[in-house]
Design a protein around this motif. Structure first.
Motif, short mmCIF file in Angstrom:
data_model
loop_
_atom_site.label_atom_id
_atom_site.label_comp_id
_atom_site.label_asym_id
_atom_site.label_seq_id
_atom_site.Cartn_x
_atom_site.Cartn_y
_atom_site.Cartn_z
N GLY A 60 4.36 18.65 -21.43
CA GLY A 60 5.00 19.26 -20.27
C GLY A 60 4.06 20.18 -19.50
O GLY A 60 4.19 20.35 -18.29
N GLN A 61 3.08 20.75 -20.19
CA GLN A 61 2.13 21.64 -19.52
C GLN A 61 1.10 20.87 -18.71
O GLN A 61 0.44 21.43 -17.83
CB GLN A 61 1.41 22.51 -20.55
N ILE A 62 0.93 19.58 -18.98
CA ILE A 62 -0.06 18.77 -18.28
C ILE A 62 0.51 18.23 -16.96
O ILE A 62 -0.23 17.71 -16.14
CB ILE A 62 -0.54 17.63 -19.20
N LYS A 63 1.79 18.39 -16.75
CA LYS A 63 2.44 17.88 -15.55
C LYS A 63 1.76 18.40 -14.29
O LYS A 63 1.43 19.58 -14.20
CB LYS A 63 3.90 18.34 -15.56
N GLY A 64 1.52 17.54 -13.33
CA GLY A 64 0.92 17.96 -12.07
C GLY A 64 -0.59 17.93 -12.08
O GLY A 64 -1.23 18.45 -11.16
N ALA A 65 -1.20 17.33 -13.09
CA ALA A 65 -2.66 17.32 -13.18
C ALA A 65 -3.29 16.38 -12.15
O ALA A 65 -4.34 16.70 -11.58
CB ALA A 65 -3.09 16.91 -14.58
N ILE A 66 -2.69 15.25 -11.89
CA ILE A 66 -3.31 14.26 -11.00
C ILE A 66 -3.48 14.79 -9.58
O ILE A 66 -4.58 14.70 -9.03
CB ILE A 66 -2.51 12.93 -11.02
N PRO A 67 -2.46 15.38 -8.95
CA PRO A 67 -2.69 15.90 -7.60
C PRO A 67 -3.77 16.98 -7.57
O PRO A 67 -4.56 17.06 -6.63
CB PRO A 67 -1.34 16.49 -7.19
N LEU A 68 -3.82 17.78 -8.61
CA LEU A 68 -4.81 18.84 -8.68
C LEU A 68 -6.22 18.26 -8.86
O LEU A 68 -7.18 18.72 -8.23
CB LEU A 68 -4.47 19.79 -9.83
N MET A 70 -7.20 15.39 -7.84
CA MET A 70 -7.57 14.60 -6.66
C MET A 70 -7.94 15.46 -5.45
O MET A 70 -8.38 14.93 -4.44
CB MET A 70 -6.43 13.66 -6.28
N LYS A 71 -7.80 16.76 -5.54
CA LYS A 71 -8.14 17.65 -4.41
C LYS A 71 -9.56 17.43 -3.89
O LYS A 71 -9.74 17.24 -2.68
CB LYS A 71 -7.93 19.12 -4.78
N PRO A 72 -10.60 17.45 -4.74
CA PRO A 72 -11.95 17.25 -4.21
C PRO A 72 -12.15 15.88 -3.57
O PRO A 72 -12.86 15.75 -2.58
CB PRO A 72 -12.85 17.40 -5.45
N ARG A 73 -11.51 14.88 -4.10
CA ARG A 73 -11.64 13.54 -3.53
C ARG A 73 -10.99 13.48 -2.15
O ARG A 73 -11.44 12.73 -1.28
CB ARG A 73 -10.99 12.52 -4.47
N ASN A 74 -9.98 14.28 -1.94
CA ASN A 74 -9.30 14.31 -0.64
C ASN A 74 -9.95 15.29 0.33
O ASN A 74 -9.39 15.58 1.38
CB ASN A 74 -7.82 14.66 -0.83
N GLY A 75 -11.08 15.85 -0.06
CA GLY A 75 -11.82 16.73 0.84
C GLY A 75 -11.44 18.20 0.73
O GLY A 75 -11.88 19.00 1.56
N LEU A 76 -10.66 18.58 -0.24
CA LEU A 76 -10.27 19.98 -0.42
C LEU A 76 -11.09 20.59 -1.56
O LEU A 76 -11.67 19.90 -2.38
CB LEU A 76 -8.78 20.07 -0.74
N ARG A 77 -11.13 21.91 -1.60
CA ARG A 77 -11.83 22.61 -2.69
C ARG A 77 -10.81 23.22 -3.64
O ARG A 77 -9.71 23.56 -3.25
CB ARG A 77 -12.70 23.74 -2.11
N TRP A 78 -11.25 23.36 -4.89
CA TRP A 78 -10.41 24.03 -5.87
C TRP A 78 -10.51 25.53 -5.68
O TRP A 78 -11.60 26.09 -5.58
CB TRP A 78 -10.86 23.70 -7.28
N ARG A 83 -8.61 26.29 -10.68
CA ARG A 83 -9.50 26.18 -11.83
C ARG A 83 -8.83 26.71 -13.11
O ARG A 83 -8.96 26.12 -14.18
CB ARG A 83 -10.81 26.93 -11.56
N ARG A 84 -8.13 27.83 -12.98
CA ARG A 84 -7.41 28.36 -14.15
C ARG A 84 -6.32 27.38 -14.61
O ARG A 84 -6.12 27.18 -15.80
CB ARG A 84 -6.79 29.72 -13.82
N GLU A 85 -5.65 26.78 -13.64
CA GLU A 85 -4.60 25.79 -13.96
C GLU A 85 -5.21 24.57 -14.65
O GLU A 85 -4.65 24.05 -15.62
CB GLU A 85 -3.88 25.38 -12.67
#
Length: 136
Positions: A60-68, A70-78, A83-85
């Motif tokens: 349950g804690q790993i939920k939401g990992a894929i969108p996070l 994929m941020k660099p691939r979509n041109g966004l920065r962490w 990073r803590r997440e």
């Protein structure tokens, strides 16, 4: 000569005035319900329940990992929060790693009882150290 049943210590849950609720993570709960079953079976059922709940919590804690991820691939920065997440998710994934090996490798399901025993022994050792208090 007739075989005798192993003597089971009195269980606190079976005493009058004790809590009647069933806790599937405690061996004594199974001992109270299944008096004729062997002690190792009670321990097995309780450890199985504990590990099942732990696995659900960690996944349950790993939920939401894929969108996070994929941020660099979509041109966004962490961000630092991202990073803590990610670190939290990786720690949760590393806790689930032994289970993933059991299900990924052919024939490794035979190791599942050993894994449950090993994890239960480690838990008991940690509890014993915590109960002993600091060494002087």
């Amino acid at each position: 000569m007739e075989p005798t049943e192993p003597k089971v210590k009195p269980v606190e849950a079976a005493k009058p005035g004790a809590s009647a609720s069933f806790d599937p993570d405690k061996t004594v709960s199974y001992q109270a319900r299944m008096r004729r079953a062997p002690r190792w079976f009670h321990s097995f059922l309780a450890s199985n329940s504990r590990e099942k709940n732990r696995l659900r919590t960690e996944l349950g804690q790993i939920k939401g990992a894929i969108p996070l991820l994929m941020k660099p691939r979509n041109g966004l920065r962490w961000t630092p929060q991202d990073r803590r997440e990610l670190q939290r998710m990786l720690r949760a994934a590393s806790a689930v790693y032994p289970y993933l090996i059991i299900w990924a490798l052919p024939g490794s399901v035979l190791l599942l009882p050993f894994l449950a025993w090993h994890l239960d022994a480690r838990r008991k050792q940690r509890e014993a150290k915590a109960g002993a208090g600091p060494a002087v």
